[in-house]
Design a protein around this motif. Structure first.
Motif, PDB file in Angstrom:
ATOM      1  N   ALA A 122      70.344  71.882  71.116  1.00  0.00           N
ATOM      2  CA  ALA A 122      68.997  71.401  71.662  1.00  0.00           C
ATOM      3  C   ALA A 122      68.467  70.431  70.849  1.00  0.00           C
ATOM      4  CB  ALA A 122      67.962  72.664  71.705  1.00  0.00           C
ATOM      5  N   ARG A 123      67.673  69.566  71.573  1.00  0.00           N
ATOM      6  CA  ARG A 123      66.972  68.354  70.722  1.00  0.00           C
ATOM      7  C   ARG A 123      68.127  67.495  69.904  1.00  0.00           C
ATOM      8  NH1 ARG A 123      63.366  65.971  73.056  1.00  0.00           N
ATOM      9  NH2 ARG A 123      61.995  65.647  71.482  1.00  0.00           N
ATOM     10  N   PRO A 124      69.122  67.088  70.170  1.00  0.00           N
ATOM     11  CA  PRO A 124      69.931  66.361  69.217  1.00  0.00           C
ATOM     12  C   PRO A 124      69.434  65.106  68.704  1.00  0.00           C
ATOM     13  CG  PRO A 124      70.575  65.926  71.475  1.00  0.00           C
ATOM     14  CD  PRO A 124      69.718  67.048  71.677  1.00  0.00           C
ATOM     15  N   ILE A 125      69.797  64.747  67.477  1.00  0.00           N
ATOM     16  CA  ILE A 125      69.626  63.201  67.073  1.00  0.00           C
ATOM     17  C   ILE A 125      70.902  62.705  67.475  1.00  0.00           C
ATOM     18  CG2 ILE A 125      69.162  61.728  65.224  1.00  0.00           C
ATOM     19  CD1 ILE A 125      67.682  63.925  64.068  1.00  0.00           C
ATOM     20  N   VAL A 126      70.947  61.591  68.176  1.00  0.00           N
ATOM     21  CA  VAL A 126      72.249  61.056  68.761  1.00  0.00           C
ATOM     22  C   VAL A 126      72.215  59.641  68.220  1.00  0.00           C
ATOM     23  CG1 VAL A 126      73.672  60.278  70.801  1.00  0.00           C
ATOM     24  CG2 VAL A 126      72.146  62.179  70.693  1.00  0.00           C
ATOM     25  N   PHE A 127      73.415  59.520  67.677  1.00  0.00           N
ATOM     26  CA  PHE A 127      73.891  58.020  66.781  1.00  0.00           C
ATOM     27  C   PHE A 127      74.849  57.490  67.519  1.00  0.00           C
ATOM     28  CE2 PHE A 127      76.496  55.748  64.019  1.00  0.00           C
ATOM     29  CZ  PHE A 127      75.372  54.931  63.157  1.00  0.00           C
ATOM     30  N   HIS A 161      68.258  60.318  80.758  1.00  0.00           N
ATOM     31  CA  HIS A 161      68.132  61.588  80.384  1.00  0.00           C
ATOM     32  C   HIS A 161      66.872  61.416  79.462  1.00  0.00           C
ATOM     33  CE1 HIS A 161      71.814  62.955  82.436  1.00  0.00           C
ATOM     34  NE2 HIS A 161      72.232  62.056  81.992  1.00  0.00           N
ATOM     35  N   PRO A 162      65.637  60.924  79.879  1.00  0.00           N
ATOM     36  CA  PRO A 162      64.587  60.663  78.940  1.00  0.00           C
ATOM     37  C   PRO A 162      64.131  61.909  78.350  1.00  0.00           C
ATOM     38  CG  PRO A 162      63.954  60.249  81.261  1.00  0.00           C
ATOM     39  CD  PRO A 162      65.366  60.437  81.058  1.00  0.00           C
ATOM     40  N   GLY A 163      63.845  61.788  76.843  1.00  0.00           N
ATOM     41  CA  GLY A 163      63.290  62.939  76.328  1.00  0.00           C
ATOM     42  C   GLY A 163      64.246  64.073  76.022  1.00  0.00           C
ATOM     43  N   HIS A 164      65.587  63.828  76.119  1.00  0.00           N
ATOM     44  CA  HIS A 164      66.414  64.991  75.978  1.00  0.00           C
ATOM     45  C   HIS A 164      66.815  65.080  74.471  1.00  0.00           C
ATOM     46  CE1 HIS A 164      70.630  66.745  75.800  1.00  0.00           C
ATOM     47  NE2 HIS A 164      70.054  67.594  76.535  1.00  0.00           N
ATOM     48  N   ALA A 165      66.815  63.970  73.869  1.00  0.00           N
ATOM     49  CA  ALA A 165      67.277  63.702  72.351  1.00  0.00           C
ATOM     50  C   ALA A 165      65.979  63.855  71.667  1.00  0.00           C
ATOM     51  CB  ALA A 165      67.776  62.332  72.317  1.00  0.00           C
ATOM     52  N   ALA A 166      66.067  64.378  70.431  1.00  0.00           N
ATOM     53  CA  ALA A 166      64.872  64.390  69.637  1.00  0.00           C
ATOM     54  C   ALA A 166      64.863  62.812  68.928  1.00  0.00           C
ATOM     55  CB  ALA A 166      65.162  65.172  68.377  1.00  0.00           C
ATOM     56  N   GLY A 167      65.934  62.201  69.003  1.00  0.00           N
ATOM     57  CA  GLY A 167      65.701  60.795  68.393  1.00  0.00           C
ATOM     58  C   GLY A 167      66.913  60.077  68.647  1.00  0.00           C
ATOM     59  N   LEU A 168      67.341  58.735  68.951  1.00  0.00           N
ATOM     60  CA  LEU A 168      68.184  58.052  69.019  1.00  0.00           C
ATOM     61  C   LEU A 168      68.293  57.206  67.838  1.00  0.00           C
ATOM     62  CD1 LEU A 168      67.892  57.075  72.843  1.00  0.00           C
ATOM     63  CD2 LEU A 168      68.932  58.903  71.734  1.00  0.00           C
ATOM     64  N   ILE A 169      69.617  56.894  67.444  1.00  0.00           N
ATOM     65  CA  ILE A 169      69.556  55.720  66.351  1.00  0.00           C
ATOM     66  C   ILE A 169      71.048  54.996  66.795  1.00  0.00           C
ATOM     67  CG2 ILE A 169      70.370  55.499  64.030  1.00  0.00           C
ATOM     68  CD1 ILE A 169      69.471  58.309  63.382  1.00  0.00           C
ATOM     69  N   THR A 185      77.801  44.816  80.891  1.00  0.00           N
ATOM     70  CA  THR A 185      76.592  45.537  80.388  1.00  0.00           C
ATOM     71  C   THR A 185      75.158  44.719  80.614  1.00  0.00           C
ATOM     72  OG1 THR A 185      77.939  47.028  79.443  1.00  0.00           O
ATOM     73  CG2 THR A 185      75.416  46.932  78.759  1.00  0.00           C
ATOM     74  N   ASP A 186      74.334  44.848  81.140  1.00  0.00           N
ATOM     75  CA  ASP A 186      73.046  44.566  81.092  1.00  0.00           C
ATOM     76  C   ASP A 186      71.813  45.449  81.527  1.00  0.00           C
ATOM     77  OD1 ASP A 186      70.426  43.326  80.918  1.00  0.00           O
ATOM     78  OD2 ASP A 186      71.036  41.397  82.164  1.00  0.00           O
ATOM     79  N   ILE A 187      71.583  46.239  80.432  1.00  0.00           N
ATOM     80  CA  ILE A 187      70.363  47.384  80.571  1.00  0.00           C
ATOM     81  C   ILE A 187      69.011  47.418  80.058  1.00  0.00           C
ATOM     82  CG2 ILE A 187      72.168  49.204  81.215  1.00  0.00           C
ATOM     83  CD1 ILE A 187      71.775  50.115  78.314  1.00  0.00           C
ATOM     84  N   VAL A 188      68.909  45.934  79.501  1.00  0.00           N
ATOM     85  CA  VAL A 188      67.575  45.642  79.088  1.00  0.00           C
ATOM     86  C   VAL A 188      66.319  46.000  79.638  1.00  0.00           C
ATOM     87  CG1 VAL A 188      66.198  43.656  77.963  1.00  0.00           C
ATOM     88  CG2 VAL A 188      68.811  43.767  77.601  1.00  0.00           C
ATOM     89  N   HIS A 189      66.448  45.887  81.018  1.00  0.00           N
ATOM     90  CA  HIS A 189      65.172  46.160  81.772  1.00  0.00           C
ATOM     91  C   HIS A 189      64.939  47.558  82.093  1.00  0.00           C
ATOM     92  CE1 HIS A 189      68.625  46.180  84.557  1.00  0.00           C
ATOM     93  NE2 HIS A 189      68.007  46.717  85.420  1.00  0.00           N
ATOM     94  N   ARG A 190      66.106  48.355  81.761  1.00  0.00           N
ATOM     95  CA  ARG A 190      66.031  49.662  82.080  1.00  0.00           C
ATOM     96  C   ARG A 190      65.574  50.407  80.463  1.00  0.00           C
ATOM     97  NH1 ARG A 190      71.358  51.776  84.654  1.00  0.00           N
ATOM     98  NH2 ARG A 190      70.041  53.805  84.936  1.00  0.00           N
ATOM     99  N   LEU A 191      65.207  49.999  79.451  1.00  0.00           N
ATOM    100  CA  LEU A 191      65.280  50.674  78.218  1.00  0.00           C
ATOM    101  C   LEU A 191      63.910  51.199  77.984  1.00  0.00           C
ATOM    102  CD1 LEU A 191      67.054  48.165  75.643  1.00  0.00           C
ATOM    103  CD2 LEU A 191      67.875  50.207  76.900  1.00  0.00           C
ATOM    104  N   GLY A 192      62.746  50.781  78.857  1.00  0.00           N
ATOM    105  CA  GLY A 192      61.530  51.321  78.986  1.00  0.00           C
ATOM    106  C   GLY A 192      61.368  52.660  79.542  1.00  0.00           C
ATOM    107  N   ALA A 193      62.510  53.279  79.994  1.00  0.00           N
ATOM    108  CA  ALA A 193      62.681  54.738  80.496  1.00  0.00           C
ATOM    109  C   ALA A 193      63.009  55.477  79.313  1.00  0.00           C
ATOM    110  CB  ALA A 193      63.436  54.759  81.575  1.00  0.00           C
ATOM    111  N   ILE A 194      63.282  55.130  78.172  1.00  0.00           N
ATOM    112  CA  ILE A 194      63.690  55.802  77.042  1.00  0.00           C
ATOM    113  C   ILE A 194      62.390  56.507  76.175  1.00  0.00           C
ATOM    114  CG2 ILE A 194      64.577  56.078  74.497  1.00  0.00           C
ATOM    115  CD1 ILE A 194      66.577  53.855  75.467  1.00  0.00           C
ATOM    116  N   ALA A 195      62.292  57.698  76.243  1.00  0.00           N
ATOM    117  CA  ALA A 195      61.172  58.641  75.794  1.00  0.00           C
ATOM    118  C   ALA A 195      61.292  59.199  74.495  1.00  0.00           C
ATOM    119  CB  ALA A 195      60.930  59.849  76.764  1.00  0.00           C
TER     120      ALA A 195
END
Length: 257
Positions: free
Chosen positions: A98-103, A119-127, A207-217
């Motif tokens: 639950a609430r992983p930190i994903v590197f 999957h916005p908000g699934h992770a406690a944090g991203l690195i 790969t070009d997902i720059v325009h989608r990164l605002g969804a990361i929570a």
């Protein structure tokens, strides 16, 4: 260890406990899930032993992406970033993280960013280390030109476009990555799925997902080496600018993109 998810069998390993004694109770520690680079030629193994000390403070999970290492390979033509990103979510839910930190590192960083988008908000944090959200070959060529000169930049451009390069030319590009790269023993350890390399690099180049990164929570740390030619500071700044507030860029001298 293996787990069956999303019609694929994934391999993973664990360093350190999730619960530790703390006085009269058991204290839960954070879990860090490590997502390696690629495509095809790498697996979790190059994270070892460097990440072992992290197990003093957290549970560390090493995951082989589908198509890599000891995980099920499947049909290389069907391999996608989207499937790998969804695997991270389902893997964590299935094994009870639950609430992983994903590197994520290099290609794995792009997959981790896409996991955060889908999957916005699934992770406690991203690195994300040595990350890209848009694979920009002209920017990459300029990165190699800056650290190694015009001739190596031209070779790198051919290599990353999928054009023919000699072993000697490949070595010159590898040297330009800097001093902090896997040695011969680390390069020998992964189980290599070479059939995935060419179609996997096609996925990387698209790969070009720059325009989608605002969804990361989830809070996100973007780490970059100032002399990294493949994923330079500009690539990290592009990610940070597209994310929500509260993002930090950590710049070190070198990193392996």
């Amino acid at each position: 260890m293996y787990v069956d998810i999303n019609e694929a069998r994934l391999w993973f390993d664990v360093d350190g406990p999730a619960l530790v004694p703390d006085g009269g109770e058991m204290r839960e520690r954070p879990t860090v899930v490590l997502v390696h680079g690629g495509p095809g030629g790498w697996d979790h193994s190059y994270f070892k032993p460097d990440f072992a000390p992290l197990a003093e403070d957290a549970q560390v999970v090493y995951l082989d992406l589908r198509g890599h290492g000891r995980s099920e390979w499947g049909d290389a033509a069907d391999w996608t970033f989207e499937a790998c990103a969804d695997d991270v979510r389902v893997f964590c839910d299935t094994v009870g993280i639950a609430r992983p930190i994903v590197f994520g590192h290099s290609m794995g960083a792009a997959i981790v960013l896409l996991y955060g988008v889908r999957h916005p908000g699934h992770a406690a944090g991203l690195i994300v280390q040595s990350a890209f959200a848009r694979f920009d070959i002209p920017r990459l060529i300029e990165g190699f030109r800056r650290v190694a000169g015009d001739e190596v930049a031209e070779i790198a451009g051919r290599s990353f476009r999928g054009q023919e390069v000699s072993d000697e030319e490949c070595h010159r590009v590898d040297v330009a990555f800097g001093p902090q790269v896997p040695d011969e023993e680390q390069r020998a350890r992964p189980r290599k799925n070479l059939e995935l390399n060419s179609p996997g690099m096609d996925v990387v180049r698209r790969t070009d997902i720059v325009h989608r990164l605002g969804a990361i929570a989830s809070p996100t740390l973007v780490a970059v080496g100032e002399l990294d030619p493949v994923t330079p500071v500009g690539a990290a700044e592009e990610i940070a600018d597209a994310l929500r507030d509260g993002i930090v860029i950590a710049s070190t001298r070198y990193s392996y993109g």
